[in-house]
Design a protein around this motif. Structure first.
Motif, mmCIF file in Angstrom:
data_model
loop_
_atom_site.group_PDB
_atom_site.id
_atom_site.type_symbol
_atom_site.label_atom_id
_atom_site.label_comp_id
_atom_site.label_asym_id
_atom_site.label_seq_id
_atom_site.Cartn_x
_atom_site.Cartn_y
_atom_site.Cartn_z
ATOM 1 N N HIS A 1 0.597 -1.241 -0.072
ATOM 2 C CA HIS A 1 0.187 -0.214 -0.019
ATOM 3 C C HIS A 1 0.723 1.260 -0.310
ATOM 4 N N CYS A 2 0.268 2.500 0.627
ATOM 5 C CA CYS A 2 1.237 3.414 0.071
ATOM 6 C C CYS A 2 0.636 4.472 1.350
ATOM 7 N N GLU B 1 3.704 9.569 -1.701
ATOM 8 C CA GLU B 1 3.944 10.204 -3.069
ATOM 9 C C GLU B 1 3.251 9.076 -4.197
ATOM 10 N N LYS B 2 3.367 7.791 -3.660
ATOM 11 C CA LYS B 2 3.258 6.467 -4.539
ATOM 12 C C LYS B 2 1.287 6.017 -4.634
ATOM 13 N N CYS B 3 0.979 6.996 -3.535
ATOM 14 C CA CYS B 3 -0.782 6.723 -3.762
ATOM 15 C C CYS B 3 -1.608 6.804 -5.076
ATOM 16 N N SER B 4 -2.326 6.663 -5.526
ATOM 17 C CA SER B 4 -2.990 6.011 -6.376
ATOM 18 C C SER B 4 -4.874 6.999 -6.905
ATOM 19 N N SER B 5 -4.348 8.038 -7.498
ATOM 20 C CA SER B 5 -5.611 8.880 -7.895
ATOM 21 C C SER B 5 -7.021 7.741 -7.828
ATOM 22 N N MET B 6 -6.873 6.641 -8.032
ATOM 23 C CA MET B 6 -8.200 6.084 -8.048
ATOM 24 C C MET B 6 -8.370 5.154 -6.592
ATOM 25 N N ARG C 1 0.057 2.701 -7.059
ATOM 26 C CA ARG C 1 -0.048 2.439 -8.125
ATOM 27 C C ARG C 1 1.001 1.264 -8.548
ATOM 28 N N SER C 2 1.856 1.087 -8.079
ATOM 29 C CA SER C 2 3.016 -0.640 -9.013
ATOM 30 C C SER C 2 2.061 -1.493 -8.218
ATOM 31 N N LEU D 1 -8.668 2.241 -16.249
ATOM 32 C CA LEU D 1 -8.183 3.401 -14.826
ATOM 33 C C LEU D 1 -7.204 3.060 -14.427
ATOM 34 N N VAL D 2 -6.271 2.312 -14.172
ATOM 35 C CA VAL D 2 -5.219 2.051 -13.352
ATOM 36 C C VAL D 2 -3.921 3.410 -13.881
ATOM 37 N N PRO D 3 -3.710 2.857 -15.162
ATOM 38 C CA PRO D 3 -2.836 4.014 -15.962
ATOM 39 C C PRO D 3 -2.736 5.562 -16.357
ATOM 40 N N SER D 4 -3.986 5.723 -16.226
ATOM 41 C CA SER D 4 -4.858 7.148 -16.555
ATOM 42 C C SER D 4 -6.244 6.698 -15.769
ATOM 43 N N PRO D 5 -6.576 7.298 -14.881
ATOM 44 C CA PRO D 5 -7.660 7.433 -14.582
ATOM 45 C C PRO D 5 -8.390 8.085 -14.909
#
Length: 339
Positions: free
Chosen positions: A167-168, A173-178, A184-185, A257-261
């Motif tokens: 998790h982040c 800084e690695k948190c996903s916007s989704m 994100r990884s 959505l993962v690479p580009s929300p």
């Protein structure tokens, strides 16, 4: 040494990822919840009907139907997971503890992964039976049990990994916007894993398609070629397109959505998940409702309180099965092409 934010609120991570977090019910929130709960109930009832049919009908006590039952169980679980989401979304999201938020997401990821991996297992089983010219796989009950166990272990691992470290919470800084608490990884890994599974399914079904086409071309030259077998094979090939399209419709939008929300807009993932949930219903239709024997069993279940002189008696069911199938050398009926 990294500083971790285990004592922060869900809102803290949503603000960090700049994801909208409402404190009141909006019209679109109410609409999503209403649609989500409706679809979830239908998915639960439909897949429960499939599982019941497989349990009570001895004609379905073969590996392929056990896998179908497991697929229905995965979709049933997806219905429960989405219903849990609907009761913990909208303004309620801000009130969730970090643990509850991770449970909510893990349920969704586990159910989606279990369904997709099960689709792959069904594809491999169909490949084996078609290429060995068998109507039912000779896989033992022990082996199919182990296979089902492996499917759920894989799904649980992919679904629970974020809760146990990937998790982040210690790297904002690695948190996903989704999914603001997910790295994100991890989401990229999850998307790639499902894409690989889909590509394997494409290869398997393409191989089946080519084999069946060549086999039918050769066998059609002989008078011993049974027309019912030909019809079954043609229908099977048609179903391949439905299966692959349904699989992509289930996983494609979320993977995008993962690479580009921004492609679908941050905050739109609940609609994407609703689409995936609808595909849990489509699974039952594609794999079960197109099977004549399965439909007959559904009628028996739904008409259980009906008078005994109903047209859906066991005899009628037996005749329907005889009409749809061609007996093989070992006395088994043909497996419907929808599976």
């Amino acid at each position: 040494m990294r500083h971790c934010f285990y004592n922060e609120t869900v809102g803290f991570f949503y603000n960090n990822s700049r994801k909208e977090l409402t404190t009141y019910w909006r019209t679109k929130d109410v609409l999503v919840v209403a649609l989500g709960l409706t679809v979830s109930v239908i998915v639960l009832l439909t897949n429960l009907l499939v599982i019941t049919a497989i349990v009570i009908n001895r004609r379905f006590h073969y590996p392929i139907y056990y896998l179908l039952g497991n697929l229905a169980a995965a979709d049933l679980f997806a219905g429960v997971a989405y219903m849990f989401l609907m009761f913990h979304t909208g303004p309620r999201t801000a009130e969730l503890s970090l643990k509850t938020w991770f449970i909510r997401q893990s349920l969704l990821d586990t159910s989606l992964t279990a369904s997709v991996v099960n689709l792959l297992a069904i594809a491999v089983e169909r490949h084996q039976t078609v290429f060995t010219m068998q109507l039912h796989s000779k896989m033992s009950n022990q082996r199919v049990t182990v296979l089902i166990f492996c499917i759920w272990v894989t799904a649980l691992l992919l679904g629970l990994i974020p809760s146990y470290g990937w998790h982040c919470l210690c790297a904002l800084e690695k948190c996903s916007s989704m999914a603001p608490l997910y790295s994100r990884s991890y989401l990229t890994f999850w998307a790639i894993s499902n894409l690989v599974i889909f590509l394997i399914m494409v290869v398997v079904y393409t191989h089946i398609f080519i084999y069946v086409k060549r086999k039918m071309t050769r066998m059609s030259k002989h008078t011993s070629f049974h027309p019912r077998y030909k019809e079954t094979m043609i229908s099977l090939v048609k179903t391949v397109t439905i299966i692959l399209s349904e699989s992509r419709a289930r996983m494609g939008p979320k993977e995008a959505l993962v690479p580009s929300p921004g492609l679908c807009g941050v905050g739109r993932e609940k609609y994407v998940l609703l689409l995936a949930e609808i595909n849990s219903l489509i699974n039952a239709i594609v794999y079960s409702y197109r099977d004549t024997e399965m439909r007959s069993t559904f009628r028996r279940i739904l008409c259980f309180p009906c008078p005994r002189n109903s047209k859906y008696t066991p005899t009628a069911v037996k005749l329907n099965a005889a009409e749809r199938g061609t007996l093989s050398h070992n006395g088994h009926f043909t497996v419907d092409s929808s599976i």
